[in-house]
Each structure stands twice: as structure tokens, then as C-alpha cells.
Write an enzyme that holds these catalytic residues in place. Sequence first.
Site, PDB file in Angstrom:
ATOM      1  N   LYS A   1       0.853  -1.181   0.000  1.00 29.44           N
ATOM      2  CA  LYS A   1       0.000   0.000   0.000  1.00 29.44           C
ATOM      3  C   LYS A   1       0.893   1.236   0.000  1.00 29.44           C
ATOM      4  CE  LYS A   1      -0.618   1.666   4.517  1.00 29.44           C
ATOM      5  NZ  LYS A   1      -1.452   2.112   5.593  1.00 29.44           N
TER       6      LYS A   1
ATOM      7  N   HIS B   1      -2.184  -5.188   5.214  1.00 27.82           N
ATOM      8  CA  HIS B   1      -1.744  -6.049   6.321  1.00 27.82           C
ATOM      9  C   HIS B   1      -2.813  -6.186   7.399  1.00 27.82           C
ATOM     10  CE1 HIS B   1      -0.521  -2.081   7.828  1.00 27.82           C
ATOM     11  NE2 HIS B   1      -0.796  -2.605   9.001  1.00 27.82           N
TER      12      HIS B   1
ATOM     13  N   LYS C   1      -4.491  -9.842  10.012  1.00 28.77           N
ATOM     14  CA  LYS C   1      -4.625  -9.988  11.461  1.00 28.77           C
ATOM     15  C   LYS C   1      -5.626 -11.101  11.785  1.00 28.77           C
ATOM     16  CE  LYS C   1      -3.552  -5.208  12.626  1.00 28.77           C
ATOM     17  NZ  LYS C   1      -2.279  -5.363  13.317  1.00 28.77           N
TER      18      LYS C   1
ATOM     19  N   GLU D   1      -5.611   5.319  16.996  1.00 30.34           N
ATOM     20  CA  GLU D   1      -4.199   5.164  17.333  1.00 30.34           C
ATOM     21  C   GLU D   1      -3.834   6.227  18.352  1.00 30.34           C
ATOM     22  OE1 GLU D   1      -1.385   4.251  14.061  1.00 30.34           O
ATOM     23  OE2 GLU D   1      -3.066   4.856  12.822  1.00 30.34           O
TER      24      GLU D   1
ATOM     25  N   ASP E   1      -4.945   7.131   4.266  1.00 31.24           N
ATOM     26  CA  ASP E   1      -4.069   6.211   4.991  1.00 31.24           C
ATOM     27  C   ASP E   1      -4.837   5.097   5.698  1.00 31.24           C
ATOM     28  OD1 ASP E   1      -1.405   5.567   5.741  1.00 31.24           O
ATOM     29  OD2 ASP E   1      -1.844   6.247   7.783  1.00 31.24           O
TER      30      ASP E   1
ATOM     31  N   HIS F   1      -8.102   0.132   5.194  1.00 31.45           N
ATOM     32  CA  HIS F   1      -8.404  -0.744   6.341  1.00 31.45           C
ATOM     33  C   HIS F   1      -9.867  -0.670   6.786  1.00 31.45           C
ATOM     34  CE1 HIS F   1      -4.204  -0.910   6.353  1.00 31.45           C
ATOM     35  NE2 HIS F   1      -3.947   0.113   7.123  1.00 31.45           N
TER      36      HIS F   1
HETATM   37  N1  LIG Z   1       7.583   0.895   6.482  1.00 29.47           N
HETATM   38  C1  LIG Z   1       6.397   0.462   6.843  1.00 29.47           C
HETATM   39  O1  LIG Z   1       6.133   0.154   7.990  1.00 29.47           O
HETATM   40  C2  LIG Z   1       5.298   0.300   5.805  1.00 29.47           C
HETATM   41  C3  LIG Z   1       4.018  -0.127   6.215  1.00 29.47           C
HETATM   42  C4  LIG Z   1       3.032  -0.321   5.256  1.00 29.47           C
HETATM   43  C5  LIG Z   1       3.324  -0.092   3.921  1.00 29.47           C
HETATM   44  N2  LIG Z   1       4.555   0.343   3.544  1.00 29.47           N
HETATM   45  C6  LIG Z   1       4.815   0.551   2.118  1.00 29.47           C
HETATM   46  O2  LIG Z   1       5.944  -0.202   1.714  1.00 29.47           O
HETATM   47  C7  LIG Z   1       6.702   0.467   0.737  1.00 29.47           C
HETATM   48  C8  LIG Z   1       8.127   0.613   1.223  1.00 29.47           C
HETATM   49  O3  LIG Z   1       8.156   1.382   2.400  1.00 29.47           O
HETATM   50  P1  LIG Z   1       9.481   1.633   3.247  1.00 29.47           P
HETATM   51  O4  LIG Z   1       9.049   2.325   4.478  1.00 29.47           O
HETATM   52  O5  LIG Z   1      10.254   0.395   3.363  1.00 29.47           O
HETATM   53  O6  LIG Z   1      10.269   2.670   2.309  1.00 29.47           O
HETATM   54  P2  LIG Z   1      11.804   3.033   2.351  1.00 29.47           P
HETATM   55  O7  LIG Z   1      12.395   2.726   3.668  1.00 29.47           O
HETATM   56  O8  LIG Z   1      11.914   4.405   1.827  1.00 29.47           O
HETATM   57  O9  LIG Z   1      12.464   2.041   1.304  1.00 29.47           O
HETATM   58  C9  LIG Z   1      12.403   2.238  -0.076  1.00 29.47           C
HETATM   59  C10 LIG Z   1      13.243   1.199  -0.783  1.00 29.47           C
HETATM   60  O10 LIG Z   1      13.193   1.417  -2.181  1.00 29.47           O
HETATM   61  C11 LIG Z   1      14.510   1.524  -2.681  1.00 29.47           C
HETATM   62  N3  LIG Z   1      14.567   2.461  -3.792  1.00 29.47           N
HETATM   63  C12 LIG Z   1      13.999   3.686  -3.854  1.00 29.47           C
HETATM   64  N4  LIG Z   1      14.273   4.240  -5.058  1.00 29.47           N
HETATM   65  C13 LIG Z   1      15.007   3.338  -5.739  1.00 29.47           C
HETATM   66  C14 LIG Z   1      15.582   3.317  -7.064  1.00 29.47           C
HETATM   67  N5  LIG Z   1      15.439   4.337  -7.905  1.00 29.47           N
HETATM   68  N6  LIG Z   1      16.267   2.235  -7.432  1.00 29.47           N
HETATM   69  C15 LIG Z   1      16.452   1.205  -6.593  1.00 29.47           C
HETATM   70  N7  LIG Z   1      15.935   1.166  -5.333  1.00 29.47           N
HETATM   71  C16 LIG Z   1      15.235   2.232  -4.937  1.00 29.47           C
HETATM   72  C17 LIG Z   1      15.323   2.003  -1.536  1.00 29.47           C
HETATM   73  O11 LIG Z   1      16.652   1.637  -1.798  1.00 29.47           O
HETATM   74  P3  LIG Z   1      17.923   2.528  -1.297  1.00 29.47           P
HETATM   75  O12 LIG Z   1      17.549   3.021   0.053  1.00 29.47           O
HETATM   76  O13 LIG Z   1      18.986   1.512  -1.300  1.00 29.47           O
HETATM   77  O14 LIG Z   1      18.067   3.604  -2.295  1.00 29.47           O
HETATM   78  C18 LIG Z   1      14.696   1.217  -0.391  1.00 29.47           C
HETATM   79  O15 LIG Z   1      15.186  -0.088  -0.398  1.00 29.47           O
HETATM   80  C19 LIG Z   1       5.985   1.782   0.530  1.00 29.47           C
HETATM   81  O16 LIG Z   1       5.136   1.642  -0.572  1.00 29.47           O
HETATM   82  C20 LIG Z   1       5.178   1.979   1.792  1.00 29.47           C
HETATM   83  O17 LIG Z   1       4.017   2.744   1.571  1.00 29.47           O
HETATM   84  C21 LIG Z   1       5.541   0.530   4.459  1.00 29.47           C
END
Ligand SMILES: NC(=O)c1ccc[n+]([C@@H]2O[C@H](COP(=O)([O-])OP(=O)(O)OC[C@H]3O[C@@H](n4cnc5c(N)ncnc54)[C@H](OP(=O)(O)O)[C@@H]3O)[C@@H](O)[C@H]2O)c1
Lengths: 525, 381
Positions: free
Chosen positions: A183, A213, A217, A251, A270, A275
Site C-alpha cells: 500500500k 496487512h 490480522k 491510534e 491512509d 483498512h
Molecule cells: N515501512 C512500513 O512500515 C510500511 C508499512 C506499510 C506499507 N509500507 C509501504 O511499503 C513500501 C516501502 O516502504 P518503506 O518504508 O520500506 O520505504 P523506504 O524505507 O523508503 O524504502 C524504499 C526502498 O526502495 C529503494 N529504492 C527507492 N528508489 C530506488 C531506485 N530508484 N532504485 C532502486 N531502489 C530504490 C530504496 O533503496 P535505497 O535506500 O537503497 O536507495 C529502499 O530499499 C511503501 O510503498 C510503503 O508505503 C511501508
Amino acid sequence: MGLGTEASSVAETALLANPLREGTRVRKTPAPCSIVIFGASGDLTERKLIPALYYLAREHLLPVSFTVTGCAKSPYTTETFREKARQAVQSHLKIPASEAPFLESFAQSLFYISDDFGDVKAYSLLDSMLDRFDRERGTGGNRLFYLATPPSFFPVIVQHLGRAGLAKTRDPEKNWTRIIIEKPFGRDHASAQELNRTVTSVFDEEQVFRIDHYLGKETVQNLLVFRFANGIYEPIWNRRYIDQVQIAVAESLGVENRGAYYEEAGLLRDMIQNHVLQLLSLVAMEPPARFAGTAVRDEKAKVLRAIRPIPPDAVNDLAVRGQYGEGFAGGKKVSAYRSEPKVSPSSVTETYAALKLFIDNWRWADVPFYLRSGKRLAKRVSEITVQFRSVPHLMFRDAIEDIIEPNVMSLRIQPNEGIAVRFGAKLPGPAMRIRPVQMEFRYGESFGAPPPTAYETLLLDCMLGDNTLFNRDDAVELAWELVMPILDRWKNDGERDLAFYEAGSWGPAEADRLLQRDGRRWQRL
Amino acid sequence: MVAPLQPVLESPREVDVEELEAELSALWRSAAEGASGQRVVTRACALTLLVSVESEDAAWEVSNLIGDVTRQNPCRAIIMASEPLARPGGINAWISAHCHLPVEGEKQVCSEQVAVVARGDSVRALPNVVLPLVIPGLPIYLWWRAPRFEPEPYYEDILRVTDRVLIDSGRFPHPALDLPRLTERAREAGIRMGFSDLNWVRMTPWRELIAQCFDPSELRPYLARVKKVTVEYEKTSPRRSAQEAQAWLLAAWLGSRMNWDPAEPATEASDASRTWIFNSTDGRVEVRLVPREFVGGGEGMCFNITLEAAGDPPARFSLKRGPEGICVTTQCAVEGREPVSRNVRLEVLEEIEVVNDELKYLGRNRVFEQTLAMLGRMAGL
Ligand SMILES: NC(=O)c1ccc[n+]([C@@H]2O[C@H](COP(=O)([O-])OP(=O)(O)OC[C@H]3O[C@@H](n4cnc5c(N)ncnc54)[C@H](OP(=O)(O)O)[C@@H]3O)[C@@H](O)[C@H]2O)c1
């Protein structure tokens, strides 16, 4: 785990043919496969995906030869990726030293490709690596792509996978190829449609697993069991007996360090669009013919389709938005949303929303569904409450002074998952005095074992080809369609009608008025 | 953290047998009063668990385990000790509660326990004391914690209402004799109720791991071409007979799943190893159960399973647990290819963990029944 599998997938049918798998006790494990995580250096991979995969591997719920290939820009080697994974498991699961052999064996199944998602080279390298794993590690030609990247890369990666021939299933008789998309799926109706078009121009809908996610649950799945495995609720689950339904996802946290993201999203996108509307469709749907992907997803989509659209000029009558100001959380003073890092000091982004919806079908005509969700509310709690109609005639004349409360059934999703029913009982004594009492069932009390986390459940379901708990293209678009008039109106209105509430409270007073107008009030949570 | 509940609830209190039901109600009233507005006690109940033991001492031993059952499976537990040879005859009963805090700061959850000790002729009155105490409408499990499953005729009334019996072949003194005998018992009982063996349940993860070896479609054909199965367990350990019974069950399971036909009676070698020859669709299969010494062994943790299969190239599948007892290394090796191996967690499950798991199932377990049938054939019954 999902409630059923359509034995549509050839790979799963083949699995069943293993005679040693007969009997229900031997748990299902997926066919051998390669998992590819795009965004492998990101937060989601570190906090959720790697720990979930480690847990599944340690508990031998994954196939012998499963292989994970991480892709991201960070210039890691396979060895650095393995080291990051070891650290992620250690810090998020706090495993004891005795688990070293499992961690090591898990790490040995991880590989890494460092490149830009826009670079064609990355995909041909990936293609040849996956082929090599099929030959050398026995991954069987099955592939699962996980898009854990910023949403802007979803279409980019999908198209590249298509061009590289990676989206096609090698041998549809024997293999599968699937894709999990994180998402948010789009940021409005048009972009969700656009993304669906892109995704389905490359993958068939059956290959696509849009993750929410929340649906992984345990209690959310239990909702289905509760409604459809117990004969006593279904006959009263309708407008004749039910007065109103409330769904709350509260929350206590603020936006933390996700200010920049939140400024773009806001609460409606969000939480409500995905959800909360998912919960609503599970509560309100008709009994599916089978507990399997298509049947359940069909019924959920029907509910979304039956929700009465909100006319733009009625938005303010049916929806309330709020934003938290200063206040207290956990006994400590906390700042207002507008003072959070990376948030504009004049932001009009909503951190709270309440909605009144109607479902125009035979079962639910005229029963209001009140939804509310917010950040920095008084406590963290997700609950569905179904309030039944009052008795048609009060025959206890002596009890006239007592408040005879209508029956309420609460389905609590977090924390302390469980079900409670409120009913009237006679106070002991010669007089006829009636008091509401509560009958409670808690999962934690009746089934001591901790449930698996949502990501473990959903990853496993996807590998097993069970899409019951994932969103289908139509459901995602329907949900966007529904919230669009609200999003548009709020955007146009700027700060007008944005209600402020104190952090740590139960949200703005305007939300209370939404129900007071109907002679109702929010359930105390 | 809330202080533990008043000890009166925790320690067993002797009560008049005729007053058992009234005393159980009183137990909850006193729990509620003891709360004095500060603590709320929830009574939770998902099933009735009857436990059959051979002596009063065994009753107190099992009483200590029940607390761990109620944590996962809130129930009314009724421990029944029969000492038919004891004099003088008579029946005594105790009640108590097991209480837990499911989540810190939350309501305390309690389950009740009744212990009934019957001596001499009074053992025949056991059903009469126990049956009124089972919770109506909820499943009834009978955990048979005596070394053999040989219920006396007076147990008939209890067996009639039981949904599932749990026995433990790990407690059998002579698995090679006692297991086949169980086959007959299970055949009689299985008609009416679910029947399960805790020692068989301990083998479920092993069966799962063996099954996983043959999930890859290119390895599946090897299953039909298995020529030799070797199960090795510890020759000297406190778990020797439990492990021996497991080896038997595993061999019988493979045989029944693969439709192998026992061709000859087992041969027993001087090292106490046993060998069977089966006929399969692909020729003869040799199955050997071998007790042996392991380096670092002695606790009954070491357990090895090897399946060798013909083919071009041939393949070998092995699962090994070492003396540390928590990690199984599995390896699938096709000749001429890099073997694929991994480590997964597989601890020896404590009796109580297995009981807890088993209390989540209610129906009959056909795979187990078929395994027992094969076991009977292997024993020449
Ligand atoms: N984090 C959470 O708890 C959570 C919860 C629900 C949903 N999500 C969803 O999951 C997704 C990822 O979230 P996140 O929090 O993990 O984001 P994040 O920490 O910003 O990670 C983004 C990833 O994408 C890679 N990336 C970005 N641009 C790139 C490019 N041009 N080429 C290659 N790699 C690239 C980054 O690699 P580098 O850093 O190596 O550049 C990193 O591995 C999103 O869509 C978010 O909405 C996240």
C-alpha cells in the site's frame, strides 16, 4: 492463514499429490520458489519482511529450497545484505544465541542485486539469477515479486518485469509467478485505475496480490469465522435487528517521523480508504458460497458497490475531519500536528476522520454505519460494535427508572482481541431492577498461543496461492471512488470546517455531533 | 504487576464428594469476593479434560502440569486416580483453581481443577462422581496418563461420553509389544471417538520435514523409488523406548502412505536393530530401525532418518538432529548436484506442549489410524 485455497493453481494441485502430505496435521508448505524483494534496503523489509521470512523458515513453513533476492539502490553485496538481515532478525525478534544455526542457514538463502529500478540491466541480471537458482537450488521456476518500494516505482518495476519476460509463468502447467504490491495502491481513483491498468497489462489479475496487512490480522479473519461458522448470528445480522454499526480504528501515536508522507496522504487515504472500508465489507457482506478467494472477494466487492455514494454537497453532513493540536499522550506533553517534523505549520491535512455511510441493499437499508479513525486519540484500539435495536415493548414497569440499554456486540481487533456482548440482567433482590452486564470472550484467554503476525500469514498465503485476504482490482477502485467526493471537497475547502482536537482526546466535538443529530452516540472504547 | 491471587484458590482444598458441584460454584463466588473491587477474575472454559492416572501420587504429579494446560486451553480439569487394590476403599475429592494473567494488568483468568481419588471397590463409583461434573455442551477429552491403555470395564460410561482419548506410546515400557496391542484398542475405540498418541504427535514435524523433501516436482518421483529407509535413535537414554516407538510409527506411516506391503516378518539383529522388507510398486524396500550410540548423546535427542532412492542419478534425503536437541539439518542430495541443506527448529516437545496441541483437535485422525493398521501388519497381527 487464509481461510481457503482455490485449487486453481497447478503448483498447489501438484503439491497435494505428494502422498506424504495427506492428513490435516502436516501443515501446508508452499512449493519451492524464489522471492524477489524490490526495496530490500528499506524500512519495511527490515522491520517486517525479513523477520517474517526468518520466522517462517525456522518453523519449516517454507520450502527446502526457498531463495530471497533483494534489489535496491544501496551498493550492498550479497554478504552485506545477509549481515543486514541477521541484524534485522536479531533486533526485531530478539532471538537467543541458540538460534544461530537457523539464522545462518536462513542468511545463506539470501542474495542481493544493487541497481536502479529504472535500469534494464538489473532485470536481465535478475532473470539469469532466478534461472540459476532454479537449476542449482531447485526453486522450481516459481517466482514471487514483492514491491516494497515507494509507490512511484510500482509501475516502473511492473513494466520492466513485463519487458524482461519475468511476469510470465514459465510453464503454466507446473509453475506460478505472483506479485505482491504494497500500500498505498494509488492516491486517488484515477491513479488507482491507472496503476491497475499498468499492472494488469503485464500480469493477470490472479497473479496480483494487493496487500492490506490489516486483513492478515487473526481477528479480522476471525470475523469471518464468527459470522459464518456460528449459526446463531446470521439470522439477526440485518436491519430488522441491528440499529447501527460502528467501526473505530484509533491510534495513540502521532505521525512520528512520517510527516512528509502524511502531508501527502492524510487519514482518509491512509486508514479509511483501505483498512476501515475492508472491515466494513467483512462485517456487512453476504455469506460467500465458499471460503475461497473469488467467492469472498466477490461478496466484499458487492458491499462496496452497494454503499450509497456521498454527494459532494452532502460531504459536510456525512463526514467530519479533524487535526490534532497540542495535548498529552502517555502522560507526556506532545506537540500539535502542525509542529511535527516535516509538516507545514499551516497544514490542513486531516489526522482524524469520521463518516456516516449507508449500504443500499435488502440486508442493510437504513442502518447507519459510523466509521471513525484518528491519530493521537485517547488510546490504541480497533473495534467493531454492532448495536441491536431496543426491545419493542418494555414490560418491566417497575424497572422504569433503570436505563435499559440495547444489546451491543463488540468485536475487538486490537489490542486484547475478543468478542463481548452486553445484555440486561436482573439485579438480585425482590425488586425488578435491570442492569446492563457484559459477557466477554478473549482470544488471549481461551487460546494461549500467540498468533502469527500479519506479514507471516500474508506471505505464506501468497506463496500458497490463496488470495482471500488480498484486495482485488475492483475493490480497490470502488473504495477510492467512494472517498473521492470527500477528498475533493476537503481539498477545495482548505481550512474551513477542519476541526481541531486535543492530542490524547477522543477527537473533535464535531464528530460527536454527527451522531447526536441521529440521536446516537459513539460507543465508549 | 498484580499480586498473585489468594492462595486459597491455588492450593487444593478437600471437599465432600457429594458437595462437589456446590463447592465449585462457591469457589467462583469467593474468587469474586476476594477481588474486593481491585481484581476481576474471569472463569474461562473451552472443554472438559479428564485425566486418568494410576495412583494418588500420580494425581498430584499431573496436577502440577494442569496449570500449563489451562494457560492455553482453559478447561475444567478432572483428575481421576484409581487404586483398586488399596484398602480401605473410599473416595476423596479436592478442588482448586489455576489462575493466570493473560496480559499484564489484565483480568486474571482461572480454570478449575477437581481431583478424585478412588480406592478399593469404590473405583467403580468413579463415573458416577465424575460424569455430573463435565461441562455440558463442550468437548470432553480423556488424557490416559497410565503406561498402557487398558481401561477397566467400569470406565465404559466415561468412554461413552468422551470425544477424544489421548494416550502416550512414549510411556510404553515395551513398544514392540505394546504398540501393536494399541492397534487393537484403537480399532475398537476409534469407531466412537477420536484417538491420538502424544508420541505420534511429537513426530508430526518430522513427517512434515520428510514430506517437504519431496515437494519439488523434480524430486517427487524419487518417493516411489525409495529403496532403503534407516531410522537411527539413541541406544542408551532415558527416552529409549519413546524413541523406539517413534521409529516404529515413522516406518509404519511411510509404509501406509506409500502403500507398501510388508513382505516378511521383521528380523532382529544382535545389535537390537530391526529390519523389514516391504514390496512397493517399484520393487523391494528395506526399512531398518537402529538403536546406536551417538557422540555427545545420552539424552535421547539424537535422531536420524535417511531415505535412499534409486534413479538416474540416485538421490539421498536425510534429516539429522544432534545431541543439542533443537536443530534438525535436512539435506536433499541428488548425485552429481550440489546438495541443498538447511537448519530448522525442531525441539523435543514436552508432554504438556503436545497435550496442549492435541486439545485443539476433536475429530478422528485417519492418517494415524491407517498408520496403526500398518503397524499391526508389521507386527504380524
Ligand atoms: N515501512 C512500513 O512500515 C510500511 C508499512 C506499510 C506499507 N509500507 C509501504 O511499503 C513500501 C516501502 O516502504 P518503506 O518504508 O520500506 O520505504 P523506504 O524505507 O523508503 O524504502 C524504499 C526502498 O526502495 C529503494 N529504492 C527507492 N528508489 C530506488 C531506485 N530508484 N532504485 C532502486 N531502489 C530504490 C530504496 O533503496 P535505497 O535506500 O537503497 O536507495 C529502499 O530499499 C511503501 O510503498 C510503503 O508505503 C511501508
